[in-house]
Motif scaffolding. Structure first.
Motif, PDB file in Angstrom:
ATOM      1  N   GLN A 157       0.825  -1.206   0.000  1.00  0.00           N
ATOM      2  CA  GLN A 157       0.000   0.000   0.000  1.00  0.00           C
ATOM      3  C   GLN A 157       0.859   1.256   0.000  1.00  0.00           C
ATOM      4  OE1 GLN A 157      -2.578  -0.350   3.384  1.00  0.00           O
ATOM      5  NE2 GLN A 157      -3.947  -1.842   2.406  1.00  0.00           N
ATOM      6  N   GLN A 160       2.207   1.656  -3.394  1.00  0.00           N
ATOM      7  CA  GLN A 160       1.143   2.124  -4.293  1.00  0.00           C
ATOM      8  C   GLN A 160       0.853   3.599  -4.078  1.00  0.00           C
ATOM      9  OE1 GLN A 160      -2.451  -0.123  -3.934  1.00  0.00           O
ATOM     10  NE2 GLN A 160      -3.517   0.985  -5.558  1.00  0.00           N
ATOM     11  N   GLN A 161       0.766   4.006  -2.790  1.00  0.00           N
ATOM     12  CA  GLN A 161       0.535   5.417  -2.501  1.00  0.00           C
ATOM     13  C   GLN A 161       1.688   6.276  -2.989  1.00  0.00           C
ATOM     14  OE1 GLN A 161      -0.170   5.639   1.703  1.00  0.00           O
ATOM     15  NE2 GLN A 161      -2.198   4.661   1.586  1.00  0.00           N
ATOM     16  N   GLN A 162       2.926   5.781  -2.795  1.00  0.00           N
ATOM     17  CA  GLN A 162       4.081   6.537  -3.286  1.00  0.00           C
ATOM     18  C   GLN A 162       4.058   6.642  -4.799  1.00  0.00           C
ATOM     19  OE1 GLN A 162       6.279   8.110  -1.386  1.00  0.00           O
ATOM     20  NE2 GLN A 162       7.273   8.935  -3.181  1.00  0.00           N
ATOM     21  N   GLU A 164       1.369   6.544  -6.666  1.00  0.00           N
ATOM     22  CA  GLU A 164       0.312   7.499  -7.021  1.00  0.00           C
ATOM     23  C   GLU A 164       0.770   8.929  -6.785  1.00  0.00           C
ATOM     24  OE1 GLU A 164      -3.039   6.370  -4.711  1.00  0.00           O
ATOM     25  OE2 GLU A 164      -3.521   4.582  -5.921  1.00  0.00           O
ATOM     26  N   ALA A 165       1.465   9.161  -5.643  1.00  0.00           N
ATOM     27  CA  ALA A 165       1.979  10.512  -5.372  1.00  0.00           C
ATOM     28  C   ALA A 165       2.991  10.937  -6.431  1.00  0.00           C
ATOM     29  CB  ALA A 165       2.618  10.550  -3.975  1.00  0.00           C
TER      30      ALA A 165
END
Length: 353
Positions: A157, A160-162, A164-165
């Motif tokens: 996660q 994935q967040q990184q 997306e960022a």
């Protein structure tokens, strides 16, 4: 009922010299039993239900322990087995079977079942301990596996967040770069358009100036100053008591008497005669209806109705009329009769006064 019959008397042993295994050879009237050598049969535990009632406090009872203790005691003391002893007459009453006694049979049965229960309980406990250990290991393994899975999920996660960022930041950077590029392109285009417009304006002005210069050149070729070797002494619109209207209505070219007065443009002589305060005056009418007045002439060389060309002499400078000295008084009147500034009109024709 028990019998009271005496037991048969056992035969006595023969007196033989007693040889002690510990004190050497001795002669004794005591019975001899010979040297005891333990064998498998003599050391085999006595089988039977030698049970000890369970006590509170956790002390186990076992016939095996009792038998082993007896055997150890017999072996350590060197005592002969009961089989080698002479028979002894013992009278015993006839006793009922132990299992038929009230309370004893159930006790024996309970002991037997208790031993089995103890063994089963011990085995079950061992199996339970093993199961608990296995379950604990499994639980630890499960916890370890679950923790590792949770850690992997959290890392996934986070990645994935990184990602997306990073994608958002990249998109924002690309958008900002595109906006800057568009702004720069728009500014460059605006500057190019402004530069093109300025160049066009300059080109138009240059073309206009060129056309004006060409026009003035043509006019200059077709127009001429009214005289030469002159000095401007009075301009259009000046006020003074010398003029009946209170203002000067023309442009004065001071020059010596007899200096030629020329036609500024081709036209027709409208009049050539005396005109009061103007002295001798010639009026030249141009093709567009404009009238040019030449006053204070000393003489006139043309007559009314005569056509003249640009630069042709029509009279000479003088001091006739209301004057203070020789000069050419020049006036310009439109086709409607209104007087205008001769200097401005001459400049418009490409002539510099």
């Amino acid at each position: 009922m028990a019998s009271n019959r005496p037991a048969p008397e056992a035969p006595r042993a023969t007196e033989v010299p007693f040889e002690s295994p510990y004190f050497g050879d001795e002669t004794s009237a005591e019975p001899t039993f010979g040297e005891w050598n333990p064998t498998a049969d003599t050391v085999r535990p006595v089988r039977g239900k030698h049970r000890v009632v369970k006590q509170r406090g956790g002390i186990a009872r076992s016939s095996t322990v009792l038998g082993v203790g007896v055997i150890a005691a017999v072996g350590a003391g060197g005592i002969a087995t009961a089989q080698d002893k002479p028979p002894v007459s013992i009278s015993l009453p006839d006793l009922p079977d132990a299992e038929s006694l009230p309370g004893v049979g159930s006790l024996i049965s309970d002991d037997s079942n208790g031993e089995s229960d103890d063994q089963n309980t011990t085995a079950a406990a061992a199996m339970g301990l093993a199961a608990d250990q296995s379950a604990g290991s499994t639980a630890v393994a499960d916890q370890g596996g679950a923790g590792e899975a949770l850690r992997a999920r959290i890392l996934q996660q986070a990645e994935q967040q990184q990602a997306e960022a990073d994608a958002d930041a990249k998109a924002a950077a690309e958008k900002l770069a595109a906006e800057k590029a568009a702004a720069a392109a728009e500014k460059q285009q605006s500057e190019a358009e402004a530069k093109a417009a300025e160049e066009k304006r300059k080109a138009e002005e240059a073309a206009k100036a060129k056309a004006e210069a060409e026009r003035l050149a043509k006019l200059a070729a077709s127009y001429s100053l009214p005289t030469s070797s002159y000095t401007i002494t009075s301009t259009y619109g000046e006020s003074g008591s010398m003029w009946s209207s209170g203002q000067h209505t023309g442009l004065d070219f001071a020059a010596p008497t007899g200096t030629p007065a020329k036609a500024v443009h081709s036209g027709t002589v409208k009049s050539a005669a005396w005109s009061g305060s103007y002295g001798y005056r010639v009026v030249l009418e141009l093709e567009d209806g404009t009238e040019i007045w030449y006053a204070h002439l000393s003489s006139m060389t043309v007559g009314a109705g005569q056509k003249v060309g640009t630069g042709e002499t029509i009279g000479r400078v003088g001091a006739t009329g209301n004057v203070t000295g020789p000069h050419l008084h020049l006036e310009v009147h439109t086709a409607g009769g209104s007087g205008i500034d001769p200097a401005a009109w001459l400049r418009d024709k490409g002539l510099t006064v």
